[in-house]
Write an enzyme that holds these catalytic residues in place. Structure first.
Site, PDB file in Angstrom:
ATOM      1  N   LYS A  18       3.787 -15.265   2.270  1.00 49.26           N
ATOM      2  CA  LYS A  18       3.918 -16.375   0.414  1.00 49.26           C
ATOM      3  C   LYS A  18       5.358 -16.363  -0.240  1.00 49.26           C
ATOM      4  O   LYS A  18       5.797 -16.363  -1.011  1.00 49.26           O
ATOM      5  CB  LYS A  18       2.981 -14.842  -0.540  1.00 49.26           C
ATOM      6  CG  LYS A  18       3.052 -15.891  -1.578  1.00 49.26           C
ATOM      7  CD  LYS A  18       1.517 -16.839  -0.992  1.00 49.26           C
ATOM      8  CE  LYS A  18       0.892 -18.139  -2.525  1.00 49.26           C
ATOM      9  NZ  LYS A  18       0.360 -18.594  -2.759  1.00 49.26           N
ATOM     10  N   TYR A  38       1.460  -1.277   0.571  1.00 50.49           N
ATOM     11  CA  TYR A  38      -0.292   0.071  -0.283  1.00 50.49           C
ATOM     12  C   TYR A  38       0.945   1.261  -0.041  1.00 50.49           C
ATOM     13  O   TYR A  38       0.698   2.631  -0.295  1.00 50.49           O
ATOM     14  CB  TYR A  38      -1.439  -0.143   1.412  1.00 50.49           C
ATOM     15  CG  TYR A  38      -1.516  -1.268   0.844  1.00 50.49           C
ATOM     16  CD1 TYR A  38      -2.474  -2.154  -0.476  1.00 50.49           C
ATOM     17  CD2 TYR A  38      -2.482  -1.111   2.671  1.00 50.49           C
ATOM     18  CE1 TYR A  38      -2.815  -2.968   0.126  1.00 50.49           C
ATOM     19  CE2 TYR A  38      -3.962  -2.186   2.582  1.00 50.49           C
ATOM     20  CZ  TYR A  38      -3.912  -3.092   1.155  1.00 50.49           C
ATOM     21  OH  TYR A  38      -4.933  -4.386   0.878  1.00 50.49           O
TER      22      TYR A  38
END
Ligand code: NAD
Length: 351
Positions: free
Chosen positions: A189, A142
């Site tokens: 991830k 972000y």
């Protein structure tokens, strides 16, 4: 103990729910011999009405000096026509960055009496749900470099994390785990992303300082699945910004009730920001039917942050007692019907 608490009541139901939480805090002060001073400041739509901007400088200054900041909610249709950079929500983003709030904590707890409101089966819920999502709030994708190509045919956002950023949020998670069930599950991830590998390596390093805490790593896709399959397996769920954004909403839905869930944002300032996860609910504002429990539980998180742990547990216990006694605001389903103000008074009386 003397504490200075800034109250940002905000818009819509904000003044009603913070009113109830302040009543509970006043009772805590009385019972435990503390002196809490409440300093009311404007933020959001009410600040636009009074000052022309959603986050006046005097509000920021007061928050920086405070021991804790209690926020109701901001926004509403009245300010929909405001330009994008002067909307009530800008106040919220502004105060987060002004206070350097890098850690967002969202507990998801299920009350057995309200289990009907959960979308999960009773057989899953009976194992218990008590998850604390710790989300990194001011880094990651972000905030990384981003752009749209000139022809508008491609765009990118970049996930960037430094060791320092991961280290400070990981420490928050491990410190919390030490006060809970001593288990941290770190979400990443790492099978695909380099930033996730750095995240995993750094979290593993921080874990060495907490030998009592069990650390597991989980891929985000699996975490999303496990949260609805068996949420009881999680204690503290440590997440990068975007994964935490998504998983904390999923976790909150497991408990089934938007009016019950608090959140805290902590950072470099001693204050911290404590608020319900819901918005200003303009559709029910001014009717004394809003559920103040999320805000009352946010006040309990604020007490924890002030090292007033017995007081925080007393507030949580009072909320549990009032729920067990069957009192319900309309959003909580059938029961002994009460309004916002009365719910606050009942919780205060149960302290
Ligand atoms: P919302 O959370 O305000 O309301 C969604 C629904 O939940 C509504 O039906 C509302 O009545 C109900 N609800 C919410 N809180 C409740 C409570 N305590 N008790 C009983 N019912 C409750 O979300 P929305 O309608 O999407 O947004 C309304 C306004 O709030 C918008 O202006 C939005 O930008 C703002 N908002 C602010 C924050 C914040 O201040 N942190 C967060 C989300 C939305």
């Amino acid at each position: 103990m003397k504490k200075n608490i800034v109250v940002l009541a905000g818009d819509g139901i904000g003044p009603e729910i913070t009113g109830a939480a302040v009543e509970v805090l006043r009772r805590v002060a009385e019972k435990y011999g503390h002196e809490f001073a409440f300093d009311y400041k404007d933020m959001g739509g009410c600040a636009i009405d009074r000052f022309g901007v959603p986050l006046p400088g005097e509000t920021v200054d007061a928050c920086k000096k405070a021991d804790g900041v209690l926020l109701g909610a901001v926004g509403g249709p009245k300010w929909d026509a405001q330009p994008a950079d002067n909307r009530p929500e800008k106040g919220l983003l502004g105060i987060r960055s002004a206070l350097g709030l890098y850690a967002n904590l969202r507990p998801a707890v299920i009350y057995p009496e309200l289990a009907d409101a959960s979308p999960l089966k009773p057989s899953v819920l009976e194992r218990g749900v008590d998850v604390m999502v710790v989300r990194e709030l001011i880094g990651g994708i972000y905030f990384g470099p981003r752009a749209v190509s000139e022809d508008g045919q491609s765009a990118y956002d970049t996930e960037v994390y430094s060791v320092g950023e991961v280290r400070r949020i990981a420490k928050v998670a491990f410190d919390l785990a030490m006060t809970r069930r001593k288990k941290v599950t770190s979400v990443d991830k790492a099978n695909v992303l380099l930033s996730s590998r750095l995240w995993r390596r750094t979290v593993t390093e921080v874990a060495r300082d907490y030998p009592e805490v069990e650390l597991n790593h989980i891929y985000v896709d699996n975490a999303a699945m496990q949260l609805v399959r068996d949420p009881s397996q999680f204690d503290v769920l440590l997440c990068p910004n975007m994964f935490g954004d998504i998983l904390s909403d999923e976790a909150s839905q497991i408990t089934g009730s938007i009016g019950m869930l608090p959140s805290s944002s902590l950072g470099t300032c001693k204050a911290g920001l404590f608020e319900p996860i819901h918005g200003s609910a303009p559709d029910i504002a001014g009717q004394d039917i809003a559920n103040p429990i999320a805000t009352v539980l946010a006040a309990a998180m604020m007490l924890d942050n002030m090292e007033l742990h017995d007081e925080a547990r007393a507030v949580e216990k009072a909320v549990g007692g009032v729920i067990a006694a069957g009192y319900r605001t309309p959003d909580m389903g059938a029961g002994r019907r009460v309004g916002c103000r009365e719910m606050g008074r009942l919780i205060a009386d149960a302290i």
